[in-house]
Design a protein around this motif. Sequence first.
Motif, PDB file in Angstrom:
ATOM      1  N   UNK A  91       0.809  -1.225   0.000  1.00 43.71           N
ATOM      2  CA  UNK A  91       0.000   0.000   0.000  1.00 43.71           C
ATOM      3  C   UNK A  91       0.841   1.272   0.000  1.00 43.71           C
ATOM      4  N   UNK A  92       1.905   1.290  -0.803  1.00 46.68           N
ATOM      5  CA  UNK A  92       2.745   2.477  -0.929  1.00 46.68           C
ATOM      6  C   UNK A  92       2.517   3.141  -2.287  1.00 46.68           C
ATOM      7  N   UNK A  93       2.500   4.456  -2.305  1.00 45.33           N
ATOM      8  CA  UNK A  93       2.326   5.197  -3.556  1.00 45.33           C
ATOM      9  C   UNK A  93       3.687   5.745  -3.985  1.00 45.33           C
ATOM     10  N   UNK A  94       4.527   4.844  -4.477  1.00 40.07           N
ATOM     11  CA  UNK A  94       5.862   5.254  -4.896  1.00 40.07           C
ATOM     12  C   UNK A  94       5.824   6.064  -6.189  1.00 40.07           C
ATOM     13  N   UNK A  95       4.806   5.852  -6.999  1.00 42.45           N
ATOM     14  CA  UNK A  95       4.684   6.638  -8.231  1.00 42.45           C
ATOM     15  C   UNK A  95       4.539   8.118  -7.896  1.00 42.45           C
ATOM     16  N   UNK A  96       3.691   8.430  -6.905  1.00 42.50           N
ATOM     17  CA  UNK A  96       3.559   9.829  -6.475  1.00 42.50           C
ATOM     18  C   UNK A  96       4.869  10.345  -5.901  1.00 42.50           C
ATOM     19  N   UNK A  97       5.504   9.553  -5.065  1.00 42.54           N
ATOM     20  CA  UNK A  97       6.740   9.996  -4.418  1.00 42.54           C
ATOM     21  C   UNK A  97       7.819  10.322  -5.451  1.00 42.54           C
ATOM     22  N   UNK A  98       7.968   9.456  -6.437  1.00 45.17           N
ATOM     23  CA  UNK A  98       8.987   9.686  -7.465  1.00 45.17           C
ATOM     24  C   UNK A  98       8.680  10.947  -8.263  1.00 45.17           C
ATOM     25  N   UNK A  99       7.420  11.133  -8.593  1.00 48.19           N
ATOM     26  CA  UNK A  99       7.017  12.353  -9.311  1.00 48.19           C
ATOM     27  C   UNK A  99       7.286  13.602  -8.477  1.00 48.19           C
TER      28      UNK A  99
ATOM     29  N   UNK B 207       1.425   6.740   1.529  1.00 51.20           N
ATOM     30  CA  UNK B 207       0.366   5.729   1.527  1.00 51.20           C
ATOM     31  C   UNK B 207      -0.487   5.844   0.263  1.00 51.20           C
ATOM     32  N   UNK B 208      -0.805   4.703  -0.316  1.00 51.64           N
ATOM     33  CA  UNK B 208      -1.621   4.669  -1.529  1.00 51.64           C
ATOM     34  C   UNK B 208      -3.096   4.841  -1.178  1.00 51.64           C
ATOM     35  N   UNK B 209      -3.682   3.818  -0.559  1.00 50.09           N
ATOM     36  CA  UNK B 209      -5.088   3.864  -0.156  1.00 50.09           C
ATOM     37  C   UNK B 209      -5.142   4.215   1.328  1.00 50.09           C
ATOM     38  N   UNK B 210      -5.605   5.412   1.651  1.00 47.72           N
ATOM     39  CA  UNK B 210      -5.610   5.894   3.026  1.00 47.72           C
ATOM     40  C   UNK B 210      -6.543   5.134   3.947  1.00 47.72           C
ATOM     41  N   UNK B 211      -7.455   4.343   3.396  1.00 54.18           N
ATOM     42  CA  UNK B 211      -8.396   3.601   4.226  1.00 54.18           C
ATOM     43  C   UNK B 211      -7.897   2.237   4.655  1.00 54.18           C
TER      44      UNK B 211
END
Length: 346
Positions: free
Chosen positions: A192-200, A250-254
């Motif tokens: 559940x990590x949003x690495x795509x956002x982090x890299x951007x 975090x990808x999905x906050x829920x």
Amino acid sequence: MVDTRKENIVLADCDFSEIQSFVEAMQFHDSPFVSKNHISNFKRTGKLSELRRYAIYFYTGLRYFLTRKKYGAIVGWQQFYALILCFFCSVFNVKKHNTVVALNFTYKEKKGRFSKIYRWFMSKCLDKRYLDYIHVPSFEYADAVCKEFDFDRDRVIVTTFGINDDYDLMSGLEPPIGFEKDSYALAIGRSNRDYAFLIKAWEGIDYPLVIISDTYKGDVSNDNITLITNVAGEESYPYISNCGLMIIPIDDGGICSGDTVLLTAMSLKRKIIVTAPSTLAEMYVQDKENALLTQKDVVTFKATVEKALYDEECAELGEKARQSFLLDFSRQSMGKKVSLIMNGRA
């Protein structure tokens, strides 16, 4: 009626040393717990290791299903050990013998052809005739799970997670080869990590970033970002202990995830940034007190990184994080909380 002559057990997927303080804090109607350890939290190296892990889950669940009459309370530190026990109870429609608790419960819907099968499987695991309680570290997630599976809200134990305090062991670790202490930011974890956002969002930030994940397959074209895919478990400790900034996107906050990474970083006096909304933001983080919160907006995120690295107001953020950890988030504290709630509701 609880039969105090029967043994109360914690089913764990790790070495006893990792959960000793939790088990010692647990009591059920004045009876202690003992730990039954079946290792399945080994390093994941591919499909074969995944199949091996699932096989251990089902073997362990079946083993304790077949011997269930020997036990009073059964607490699944590894949630699937307890859940699969209940699955077999539900499928074979047997008489109930145990008080069963699944800790650290997480459900994430599967995609593709197995989605309906997995949903059916989980509905059997959460059969209210056999599963007495689930534990989740989020009030919002508790409500979501109850709605999804028609599970009774008063059967959900909501407390924060807890880890062992290994500061004396880990704080003196040498930096990984090629790195210096406090010279890089770190993002670590597979779930559940949003690495795509982090890299951007890292474009234009003049500070090295290390991402440790064996599942991220996206493009990393930024020369200031290092992606490591072959580090797990204890091998990750030097990276955590020596990072200048821990970032948990975090990808999905829920969905409950990232607890162990967050608490480990807190225990080691690391500065931390957590994205919100997330269960971490809900249950653990007080903004500017023990970590920094940020929305997943590129401009806001970059400003938060700059604040963490260079603002004097954040100079003591790591020290405050450790004090918060010692007060509220040890593994012993978690055991006492879970035990207290179980005894109050049984």
